[in-house]
Write a protein that holds these residues in place. Structure first.
Motif, PDB file in Angstrom:
ATOM      1  N   GLU A 188      81.187  -9.508  87.355  1.00  0.00           N
ATOM      2  CA  GLU A 188      81.988  -8.623  86.504  1.00  0.00           C
ATOM      3  C   GLU A 188      81.954  -7.175  87.000  1.00  0.00           C
ATOM      4  O   GLU A 188      81.960  -6.239  86.207  1.00  0.00           O
ATOM      5  N   ALA A 189      81.923  -7.000  88.321  1.00  0.00           N
ATOM      6  CA  ALA A 189      81.824  -5.652  88.881  1.00  0.00           C
ATOM      7  C   ALA A 189      83.208  -5.067  89.136  1.00  0.00           C
ATOM      8  O   ALA A 189      84.059  -5.713  89.744  1.00  0.00           O
ATOM      9  N   HIS A 190      83.406  -3.854  88.683  1.00  0.00           N
ATOM     10  CA  HIS A 190      84.612  -3.104  89.015  1.00  0.00           C
ATOM     11  C   HIS A 190      84.190  -1.896  89.832  1.00  0.00           C
ATOM     12  O   HIS A 190      83.288  -1.144  89.430  1.00  0.00           O
ATOM     13  N   VAL A 191      84.797  -1.683  90.987  1.00  0.00           N
ATOM     14  CA  VAL A 191      84.486  -0.537  91.836  1.00  0.00           C
ATOM     15  C   VAL A 191      85.744   0.315  91.990  1.00  0.00           C
ATOM     16  O   VAL A 191      86.746  -0.137  92.546  1.00  0.00           O
ATOM     17  N   GLY A 192      85.671   1.510  91.471  1.00  0.00           N
ATOM     18  CA  GLY A 192      86.756   2.466  91.612  1.00  0.00           C
ATOM     19  C   GLY A 192      86.338   3.605  92.517  1.00  0.00           C
ATOM     20  O   GLY A 192      85.422   3.465  93.332  1.00  0.00           O
ATOM     21  N   ALA A 193      86.989   4.751  92.371  1.00  0.00           N
ATOM     22  CA  ALA A 193      86.678   5.901  93.217  1.00  0.00           C
ATOM     23  C   ALA A 193      86.811   7.182  92.418  1.00  0.00           C
ATOM     24  O   ALA A 193      87.569   7.260  91.443  1.00  0.00           O
ATOM     25  N   SER A 194      86.060   8.187  92.841  1.00  0.00           N
ATOM     26  CA  SER A 194      86.151   9.516  92.245  1.00  0.00           C
ATOM     27  C   SER A 194      85.845  10.541  93.325  1.00  0.00           C
ATOM     28  O   SER A 194      85.377  10.193  94.412  1.00  0.00           O
TER      29      SER A 194
END
Length: 273
Positions: A188-194
């Motif tokens: 259930e991992a979500h990897v976004g960016a900032s």
């Protein structure tokens, strides 16, 4: 933890103390609530730790660092802000906690310095309870961008990457974070960016001035010279490039980070368990 490339010199600490939950852990904030047990791995000078503690109070946070000296930096900031906490020296590759100990497990800019990030993620996931949240953020030096295109800054990035990899780390950790999470079995991992972006006069003065000092007076600077990767004169040239960038009216610098949020399934048999 491998050899920490940056060290804990004053210019490094000044940089790290600039960090807050808002500018460095925004991906985690919606998941916090009073009464949650929170583990902050790699707490450093404690500014993020203290901010997170305010959001889970009255529950105490647990701060973990690799050495007594690093943990003392956390302790000083938490004492200054009158934040109660449990302070632990430990290894992210072998966390000294039972399974399912925490509602929230947080690590900011840690995995890029670890020789086995997949094992570290397994440990972070292990101590996260069912229904809990794992939040990890790591930079990607190869994705940093800036203007003006000064050769001295390109050399800075190249030499930093060489030193970090010689220490067993991975400076381009951000792009690998999802891959590492999948290899570690983090479901259930979500990897976004900032990003952090420095384009105002004050922002350039802070970011460029800090790196102008760090590239000549830090553990990184000492390592580069000791290993024969450059000379002290080379370091001064890179420092001057940072000062030129700071002074440029059109100066712009963006740092890219990957932000992972994983929700631990509540029951055995759910996805990823």
């Amino acid at each position: 933890m491998t050899r920490y490339t940056h060290g804990h010199g004053e210019a490094v600490l000044r940089s790290h103390r600039w960090r807050t939950a808002e500018n460095s852990a925004a991906h985690l904030l919606p998941h916090l609530a009073p009464g949650m047990r929170l583990l902050d791995v790699g707490s450093g000078p404690g500014t993020i730790t203290a901010d997170l503690a305010a959001r889970v109070a009255p529950e105490r946070v647990t701060a973990l660092e690799a050495t007594e000296a690093a943990l003392a930096l956390t302790e000083a900031e938490l004492r200054r802000r009158e934040v109660p906490a449990d302070l632990v020296v430990g290894d992210v590759l072998d966390l000294p906690f039972p399974d399912a100990s925490f509602d929230i497990v947080h690590a900011h800019q840690v995995l890029q310095h670890v020789a086995d990030p997949v094992r570290a993620l397994r440990e972070l996931w292990r101590v996260c309870r069912p229904g809990g949240v794992l939040a990890v953020r790591d930079a990607d030096y190869g994705a940093f961008a800036w203007w003006p295109a000064l050769p001295g800054l390109e050399r800075w990035r190249s030499l930093y990457a060489q030193a970090a990899r010689a220490n067993g780390g991975e400076p381009d950790a951000g792009r690998r974070l999802l891959s590492w999470a999948l290899a570690a079995g983090v479901s259930e991992a979500h990897v976004g960016a900032s990003t952090w972006c420095f384009s105002t006069p004050d922002g350039r003065a802070y970011w460029g001035g800090m790196w102008a000092e760090r590239i000549t007076a830090s553990a990184l600077a000492d390592q580069l010279v000791e290993e024969g990767r450059c000379t002290r004169a080379d370091l001064e040239e890179m420092s001057e490039a940072w000062r030129r960038w700071s002074a440029a009216a059109d100066g712009w610098f963006v740092t890219v980070h990957a932000d992972l949020v994983a929700l631990r399934p509540e029951r055995p048999g759910q996805s990823g368990t």
